[in-house]
Write an enzyme that holds these catalytic residues in place. Structure first.
Site, PDB file in Angstrom:
ATOM      1  N   CYS A 109       7.581 -27.677  15.674  1.00 21.56           N
ATOM      2  CA  CYS A 109       8.297 -29.002  16.104  1.00 21.56           C
ATOM      3  C   CYS A 109       9.558 -28.891  16.713  1.00 21.56           C
ATOM      4  O   CYS A 109      10.455 -28.298  16.337  1.00 21.56           O
ATOM      5  CB  CYS A 109       8.785 -29.688  14.602  1.00 21.56           C
ATOM      6  N   CYS A 130      -1.452 -32.073  19.284  1.00 16.88           N
ATOM      7  CA  CYS A 130      -0.605 -32.402  18.323  1.00 16.88           C
ATOM      8  C   CYS A 130       0.478 -33.088  19.468  1.00 16.88           C
ATOM      9  O   CYS A 130       0.825 -32.742  20.261  1.00 16.88           O
ATOM     10  CB  CYS A 130       0.236 -31.316  17.827  1.00 16.88           C
ATOM     11  N   GLU A 140       7.433 -33.007  23.535  1.00 12.56           N
ATOM     12  CA  GLU A 140       6.683 -32.002  23.502  1.00 12.56           C
ATOM     13  C   GLU A 140       5.128 -32.137  23.080  1.00 12.56           C
ATOM     14  O   GLU A 140       5.082 -33.107  22.208  1.00 12.56           O
ATOM     15  CB  GLU A 140       7.016 -30.685  22.449  1.00 12.56           C
ATOM     16  N   CYS A 174      15.526 -34.189   8.442  1.00  8.91           N
ATOM     17  CA  CYS A 174      15.198 -32.984   7.676  1.00  8.91           C
ATOM     18  C   CYS A 174      16.092 -31.679   8.071  1.00  8.91           C
ATOM     19  O   CYS A 174      16.077 -31.375   9.210  1.00  8.91           O
ATOM     20  CB  CYS A 174      13.868 -32.807   7.879  1.00  8.91           C
ATOM     21  N   GLU A 184       9.233 -39.471  13.761  1.00  6.43           N
ATOM     22  CA  GLU A 184       8.456 -39.883  12.759  1.00  6.43           C
ATOM     23  C   GLU A 184       7.494 -41.007  13.139  1.00  6.43           C
ATOM     24  O   GLU A 184       7.803 -42.096  13.516  1.00  6.43           O
ATOM     25  CB  GLU A 184       9.535 -40.530  11.754  1.00  6.43           C
ATOM     26  N   SER A 235       4.755 -35.171   4.324  1.00  2.00           N
ATOM     27  CA  SER A 235       5.671 -33.968   4.244  1.00  2.00           C
ATOM     28  C   SER A 235       6.441 -33.955   2.904  1.00  2.00           C
ATOM     29  O   SER A 235       7.797 -34.697   3.138  1.00  2.00           O
ATOM     30  CB  SER A 235       6.555 -33.754   5.593  1.00  2.00           C
ATOM     31  N   LEU A 236       6.350 -33.170   2.007  1.00  2.00           N
ATOM     32  CA  LEU A 236       7.046 -33.247   0.645  1.00  2.00           C
ATOM     33  C   LEU A 236       8.234 -32.366   0.595  1.00  2.00           C
ATOM     34  O   LEU A 236       9.294 -32.842   0.261  1.00  2.00           O
ATOM     35  CB  LEU A 236       5.939 -32.792  -0.376  1.00  2.00           C
ATOM     36  N   HIS A 237       7.985 -31.132   0.717  1.00  2.00           N
ATOM     37  CA  HIS A 237       8.962 -29.832   0.764  1.00  2.00           C
ATOM     38  C   HIS A 237       9.720 -29.706  -0.445  1.00  2.00           C
ATOM     39  O   HIS A 237      10.425 -28.980  -0.420  1.00  2.00           O
ATOM     40  CB  HIS A 237       9.900 -30.301   1.971  1.00  2.00           C
ATOM     41  N   CYS A 289      14.451 -37.451  16.689  1.00  2.00           N
ATOM     42  CA  CYS A 289      14.100 -37.861  15.265  1.00  2.00           C
ATOM     43  C   CYS A 289      15.280 -38.271  14.560  1.00  2.00           C
ATOM     44  O   CYS A 289      16.206 -37.670  14.465  1.00  2.00           O
ATOM     45  CB  CYS A 289      13.358 -36.709  14.611  1.00  2.00           C
ATOM     46  N   CYS A 313      14.645 -28.868  10.406  1.00  2.00           N
ATOM     47  CA  CYS A 313      13.717 -28.891  11.661  1.00  2.00           C
ATOM     48  C   CYS A 313      14.440 -29.076  12.773  1.00  2.00           C
ATOM     49  O   CYS A 313      15.564 -29.561  12.633  1.00  2.00           O
ATOM     50  CB  CYS A 313      13.101 -30.463  11.102  1.00  2.00           C
ATOM     51  N   SER A 320       1.037 -37.651  10.439  1.00  2.70           N
ATOM     52  CA  SER A 320       1.946 -36.932   9.388  1.00  2.70           C
ATOM     53  C   SER A 320       3.380 -37.636   9.081  1.00  2.70           C
ATOM     54  O   SER A 320       4.041 -38.075  10.023  1.00  2.70           O
ATOM     55  CB  SER A 320       1.976 -35.393   9.825  1.00  2.70           C
TER      56      SER A 320
HETATM   57  N1  SAH Z   1       8.063 -36.669  11.140  1.00  2.02           N
HETATM   58  C1  SAH Z   1       6.909 -36.367  10.676  1.00  2.02           C
HETATM   59  C2  SAH Z   1       6.072 -35.538  11.586  1.00  2.02           C
HETATM   60  C3  SAH Z   1       6.841 -34.555  12.365  1.00  2.02           C
HETATM   61  S1  SAH Z   1       7.279 -32.949  11.565  1.00  2.02           S
HETATM   62  C4  SAH Z   1       6.785 -35.592   9.356  1.00  2.02           C
HETATM   63  O1  SAH Z   1       7.862 -35.225   8.832  1.00  2.02           O
HETATM   64  O2  SAH Z   1       5.694 -35.216   8.744  1.00  2.02           O
HETATM   65  C5  SAH Z   1       5.753 -32.044  11.339  1.00  2.02           C
HETATM   66  C6  SAH Z   1       5.708 -31.284  10.161  1.00  2.02           C
HETATM   67  O3  SAH Z   1       6.358 -29.960  10.611  1.00  2.02           O
HETATM   68  C7  SAH Z   1       6.439 -31.876   9.017  1.00  2.02           C
HETATM   69  O4  SAH Z   1       5.782 -31.317   7.879  1.00  2.02           O
HETATM   70  C8  SAH Z   1       7.644 -30.779   9.180  1.00  2.02           C
HETATM   71  O5  SAH Z   1       8.397 -30.634   7.886  1.00  2.02           O
HETATM   72  C9  SAH Z   1       7.192 -29.518   9.576  1.00  2.02           C
HETATM   73  N2  SAH Z   1       8.402 -28.828  10.066  1.00  2.02           N
HETATM   74  C10 SAH Z   1       9.384 -29.166  10.775  1.00  2.02           C
HETATM   75  N3  SAH Z   1      10.068 -28.047  11.211  1.00  2.02           N
HETATM   76  C11 SAH Z   1       9.509 -26.920  10.612  1.00  2.02           C
HETATM   77  C12 SAH Z   1       9.806 -25.519  10.718  1.00  2.02           C
HETATM   78  N4  SAH Z   1      10.980 -25.189  11.412  1.00  2.02           N
HETATM   79  N5  SAH Z   1       8.937 -24.787  10.320  1.00  2.02           N
HETATM   80  C13 SAH Z   1       7.772 -25.155   9.818  1.00  2.02           C
HETATM   81  N6  SAH Z   1       7.420 -26.570   9.684  1.00  2.02           N
HETATM   82  C14 SAH Z   1       8.326 -27.263  10.152  1.00  2.02           C
END
Ligand code: SAH
Length: 369
Positions: free
Chosen positions: A355, A125, A111, A136, A182, A236-238, A132, A139, A213
């Site tokens: 994503c 984007c 996408e 996570c 990633e 991407s910390l979370h 991937c 995601c 990212s």
């Molecule tokens: N792998 C990379 C880039 C792809 S994900 C990374 O982890 O940064 C891009 C961003 O979208 C990341 O910050 C990811 O955590 C976030 N993301 C993934 N799924 C999501 C969702 N359902 N709602 C909001 N953000 C999301």
């Protein structure tokens, strides 16, 4: 599968068979193309003309490149393909976002999205992998694991296809490498593609308007620092603690937050560019006042921007978007600690711009029909 999709898949199958026997022109650097031209007995300045057709003049075939000798156009057309993917879905959102689902020659799907903000900001984007491997838990991209890395040509192709959605007179202003996959796990193909994005005879987008990212892979972050630290880096910390991050971002178990922050700081020292940290807010999981306090301590003293992203719900996953009240309360705690915070507006929700979601929806529709 509806008729429109079926028709596109047939065209794609024919294209794919053809494309497999050809080289992808967008995989080549301008220097490699110049060498090929010289080998063929042509002047290397033709490479510049071809780049101009591709990046500035929107050519989709070699026949369009009318200032090249006919014989060269024919040779190019039997040696190279310009586009190798087929657009199998094109969704347009009311806010102006447009999302493409592309089918690659080996049937993998990716996408990419065009986002329109105000009169001048036109961001794209792009995805870096088919699927991937990071896993996570919230995601959609990694739900079916990973298939493969995208090639440089496939990365550049996404940029060109999205650029072609713009009307004459508009140009792309930003590239965000935040789609499926990633990016730092595909650095070898990504860096040449971003070079094409920033080249003056490429898309001519300044590196400070290009964001990578990452989930945070310390060894790859170090390579990026050493090889090309011109870009904006978003991590991407979370979660503010390893205990929580290990649950949400499984690859953290092998790295830990401290090593990631260390490499982020090194990147900042080299690039001089303010770091970005991404934090997806998941109701009841990482959005408490204590988490906000811990996050503030982690980020204190860094030149950084924190992007808070309310979770975009994914069918089949149990996570929920926090209420506006709790999101605001979380933000306020960080602001009180002098952290730069931005609450990200949600764009493109109705077209599944988050994503991996369109890819997943289409996969379901295709298997249901
Ligand atoms: N792998 C990379 C880039 C792809 S994900 C990374 O982890 O940064 C891009 C961003 O979208 C990341 O910050 C990811 O955590 C976030 N993301 C993934 N799924 C999501 C969702 N359902 N709602 C909001 N953000 C999301």
């Amino acid at each position: 599968m509806n008729y429109d999709v079926a028709w596109k898949v047939v065209v794609y199958c024919e294209m794919a068979t053809w494309a497999k026997t050809m080289k992808h022109l967008l995989d080549m650097t301008p220097g490699q193309l110049a060498d090929w031209l010289v080998d063929q007995g042509h002047s290397k300045y033709r490479a510049g003309q071809i780049q101009e057709w591709l990046f500035q003049r929107g050519a989709t075939t070699f026949a369009d490149m009318t200032n090249l000798p006919k014989e060269l156009r024919e040779k190019l057309a039997t040696t190279f393909s310009i586009m190798t993917s087929a657009v199998v879905a094109h969704d347009v959102s009311e806010d102006g976002s447009e999302k493409l689902l592309l089918q690659l020659t080996d049937r993998g799907q990716i996408e990419c999205v065009l986002l329109r903000d105000d009169d001048i900001r036109r961001s794209i984007c792009i995805s870096t992998q088919v699927g991937c491997a990071m896993g996570c838990v919230f995601c959609a991209s990694g739900l079916n694991g990973i298939d493969r890395n995208l090639t440089t040509g496939e990365l550049v192709e996404q940029m060109l296809l999205l650029q072609r959605l713009l009307p004459a007179g508009e140009r792309l202003s930003h590239v965000i490498v935040m789609g499926v996959g990633e990016p730092l796990a595909n650095l070898a193909h990504l860096l040449p593609a971003l070079q094409r994005a920033s080249d003056t005879d490429g898309l001519n987008i300044s590196a400070r308007r290009i964001t990578i990212s990452t989930v945070g892979i310390p060894t790859a972050m170090r390579q990026l620092t050493e090889r090309d630290a011109r870009f904006q880096l978003a991590v991407s910390l979370h979660a503010p603690t390893d205990e929580l991050r290990n649950q949400l971002v499984p690859v953290n178990r092998g790295t830990g937050i401290a090593a990631i922050m260390h490499e982020a700081d090194r990147y900042f020292d080299r690039s001089g560019r303010r770091l970005t940290f991404e934090y997806v807010l998941l109701a009841g999981i990482n959005d408490s006042p204590l988490h906000a306090e811990q996050l503030a301590s982690l980020l204190a003293g860094r030149t950084a921007m924190l992007n808070l992203i309310p979770y975009n719900s994914v069918d089949g996953l149990p996570y929920q978007t926090p209420s506006a009240n709790s999101t605001n309360a979380f933000r306020d705690i960080l602001v009180a600690h002098q952290i730069n915070v931005r609450l990200r507006r949600r764009k493109g929700d109705e077209i599944n711009a988050a994503c991996g979601q369109l890819r997943r929806r289409m996969g379901r529709e295709q298997s249901e029909s």
